[in-house]
Design a protein around this motif. Structure first.
Motif, PDB file in Angstrom:
ATOM      1  N   GLN A 107       0.859  -1.218  -0.097  1.00 13.35           N
ATOM      2  CA  GLN A 107      -0.151   0.006  -0.033  1.00 13.35           C
ATOM      3  C   GLN A 107       1.040   1.384  -0.056  1.00 13.35           C
ATOM      4  O   GLN A 107       1.556   1.458   0.546  1.00 13.35           O
ATOM      5  CB  GLN A 107      -1.108   0.013   1.394  1.00 13.35           C
ATOM      6  CG  GLN A 107      -1.928  -1.141   1.172  1.00 13.35           C
ATOM      7  CD  GLN A 107      -3.106  -0.948   2.246  1.00 13.35           C
ATOM      8  OE1 GLN A 107      -3.769  -1.983   2.546  1.00 13.35           O
ATOM      9  NE2 GLN A 107      -2.985   0.100   3.115  1.00 13.35           N
ATOM     10  N   GLY A 254     -14.985  -8.524   2.148  1.00 10.79           N
ATOM     11  CA  GLY A 254     -14.856  -7.449   1.047  1.00 10.79           C
ATOM     12  C   GLY A 254     -15.763  -7.608   0.201  1.00 10.79           C
ATOM     13  O   GLY A 254     -16.450  -6.502  -0.199  1.00 10.79           O
ATOM     14  N   TRP A 287     -15.775   0.717  -0.015  1.00 13.73           N
ATOM     15  CA  TRP A 287     -14.711   0.567  -1.100  1.00 13.73           C
ATOM     16  C   TRP A 287     -13.297   0.945  -0.312  1.00 13.73           C
ATOM     17  O   TRP A 287     -12.454   0.047  -0.824  1.00 13.73           O
ATOM     18  CB  TRP A 287     -15.105   1.643  -2.077  1.00 13.73           C
ATOM     19  CG  TRP A 287     -16.510   1.397  -2.703  1.00 13.73           C
ATOM     20  CD1 TRP A 287     -16.616   0.323  -3.184  1.00 13.73           C
ATOM     21  CD2 TRP A 287     -17.533   2.266  -3.079  1.00 13.73           C
ATOM     22  NE1 TRP A 287     -18.006   0.413  -3.560  1.00 13.73           N
ATOM     23  CE2 TRP A 287     -18.392   1.568  -3.527  1.00 13.73           C
ATOM     24  CE3 TRP A 287     -17.476   3.558  -2.909  1.00 13.73           C
ATOM     25  CZ2 TRP A 287     -19.442   2.329  -4.240  1.00 13.73           C
ATOM     26  CZ3 TRP A 287     -18.542   4.249  -3.540  1.00 13.73           C
ATOM     27  CH2 TRP A 287     -19.595   3.470  -4.190  1.00 13.73           C
ATOM     28  N   ALA A 291     -10.208  -2.217   0.096  1.00 12.88           N
ATOM     29  CA  ALA A 291      -8.945  -1.997  -0.306  1.00 12.88           C
ATOM     30  C   ALA A 291      -7.849  -2.135   0.359  1.00 12.88           C
ATOM     31  O   ALA A 291      -6.653  -2.267   0.284  1.00 12.88           O
ATOM     32  CB  ALA A 291      -8.873  -0.981  -1.268  1.00 12.88           C
ATOM     33  N   THR A 295      -6.585  -6.322  -1.127  1.00 16.06           N
ATOM     34  CA  THR A 295      -8.014  -6.406  -1.785  1.00 16.06           C
ATOM     35  C   THR A 295      -8.468  -7.808  -1.664  1.00 16.06           C
ATOM     36  O   THR A 295      -7.748  -8.868  -1.488  1.00 16.06           O
ATOM     37  CB  THR A 295      -7.963  -5.805  -3.086  1.00 16.06           C
ATOM     38  OG1 THR A 295      -7.095  -6.802  -3.694  1.00 16.06           O
ATOM     39  CG2 THR A 295      -7.305  -4.577  -3.440  1.00 16.06           C
ATOM     40  N   SER A 296      -9.939  -7.775  -1.940  1.00 16.26           N
ATOM     41  CA  SER A 296     -10.425  -9.332  -2.170  1.00 16.26           C
ATOM     42  C   SER A 296      -9.591 -10.289  -3.067  1.00 16.26           C
ATOM     43  O   SER A 296      -9.417 -11.369  -2.828  1.00 16.26           O
ATOM     44  CB  SER A 296     -11.915  -9.368  -2.483  1.00 16.26           C
ATOM     45  OG  SER A 296     -12.621  -8.495  -1.397  1.00 16.26           O
TER      46      SER A 296
END
Length: 316
Positions: A107, A254, A287, A291, A295-296
């Motif tokens: 990230q 998610g 959303w 993230a 993420t999924s």
């Protein structure tokens, strides 16, 4: 396996819900960055995962899942989960006197870093601690107004003894629990709107297309929640497949929250995006939190790789 929460676990979640109902109404999402922080600290949320010998409550991640779900349901601003999950690494965080943001591997930005007294930087193998004074922050645009993002640079940091992977797994499960709360709130608001919004002389909730859409959300949430509970149990027990279970939980939660957000927008129509309607806060949280910490798609790939690699262990 009995996944039912104990009376004590449910009571802790109810206490957090009562605080947030008073301290974090939707109006607070527009004006405050850390509503209810002191009262949550008073409940012991930030000391929950610390052992008693360090003045903590000695609870496991499983014990605070109902509270984390309430935090998601309230769309609570601020790095509450990050501060609570990293508290065992940082004893001074127990009383809620310090605020902690986390920069996860993969990230670029850290959420709520401007509020943080301490920043935990997780790498693939190690974790480092950066003081708020040493961090140079650069605000970046983000979709969630209650979870602002910052690029972080620093010259000095200290190593943390704890390995990075377990911390990241716990953050993923904490995020998954909040996503379940977000999805439940989106579903509740969508159902309430479908009961009063009329079209062709009838509430839109009477139309099969709307009923089926909302039923799909309910099923997705009910399938995701047990995966979150199982992952928390596996992490608390140090089970060998805890990382795989954490990924399964984050992926499912998610996706459930994303489905709830899409369905809420379809039920509400374009009004769901507007500043005047509070729904936009939960849409953004679904959303942005979806993230965070992978993420999924990332977590699904991890589960797939584990299973194809022969890790089909069942626990317990």
């Amino acid at each position: 396996m009995n996944f039912a929460f104990t009376d004590e676990q449910l009571a802790f979640g109810a206490a957090v819900r009562d605080v947030l109902r008073d301290a974090c109404p939707p109006a607070a999402l527009r004006t405050e960055r850390r509503p209810g922080w002191r009262r949550l600290a008073g409940l012991g949320l930030f000391a929950a995962l610390l052992p008693p010998e360090r003045d903590g409550l000695g609870l496991g991640l499983t014990d605070v899942l109902p509270a984390l779900e309430e935090i998601g349901r309230a769309c609570l601003p601020g790095p509450v989960a990050e501060t609570a999950v990293t508290a065992p690494l940082l004893p001074e965080a127990a009383a809620g006197e310090v605020c902690v943001s986390v920069l996860a591997p993969g990230q670029a930005y850290a959420a709520d870093a401007d509020l943080a007294d301490l920043l935990v930087v997780l790498g693939e193998d190690e974790a480092r601690l950066v003081s708020g004074e040493a961090a140079r922050l650069d605000p970046r645009p983000g979709i969630d107004p209650c979870r602002p993002l910052f690029a972080v640079a620093y010259d000095t940091s200290e190593p943390l003894e704890a390995p990075a992977a377990p911390v990241l797994h716990r953050l993923a499960v904490a995020g998954a629990a909040q996503l379940v709360g977000v999805a439940r709130e989106l579903l509740a608001r969508s159902v309430a709107y479908a009961r009063v919004r009329t079209q062709f002389g009838a509430p839109i909730g009477t139309f099969q297309a709307v009923k089926h859409r909302l039923a799909d959300v309910a099923v997705a949430v009910e399938f995701a929640a047990p995966l979150v509970w199982r992952a928390a149990l596996a992490l608390d027990a140090g089970a060998p497949a805890a990382g795989r279970d954490a990924s399964a939980a984050k992926a499912a939660a998610g996706e459930a929250a994303a489905l709830a957000a899409r369905s809420a927008l379809q039920v509400h129509g374009a009004v769901g995006y507007t500043d005047e309607l509070d729904l936009r806060f939960w849409l953004a949280r679904a959303w942005s939190l979806g993230a965070a910490y992978g993420t999924s798609a990332v977590h699904r790939e991890r589960v797939r790789s584990a299973l194809l690699g022969g890790d089909a262990r069942r626990w317990p």
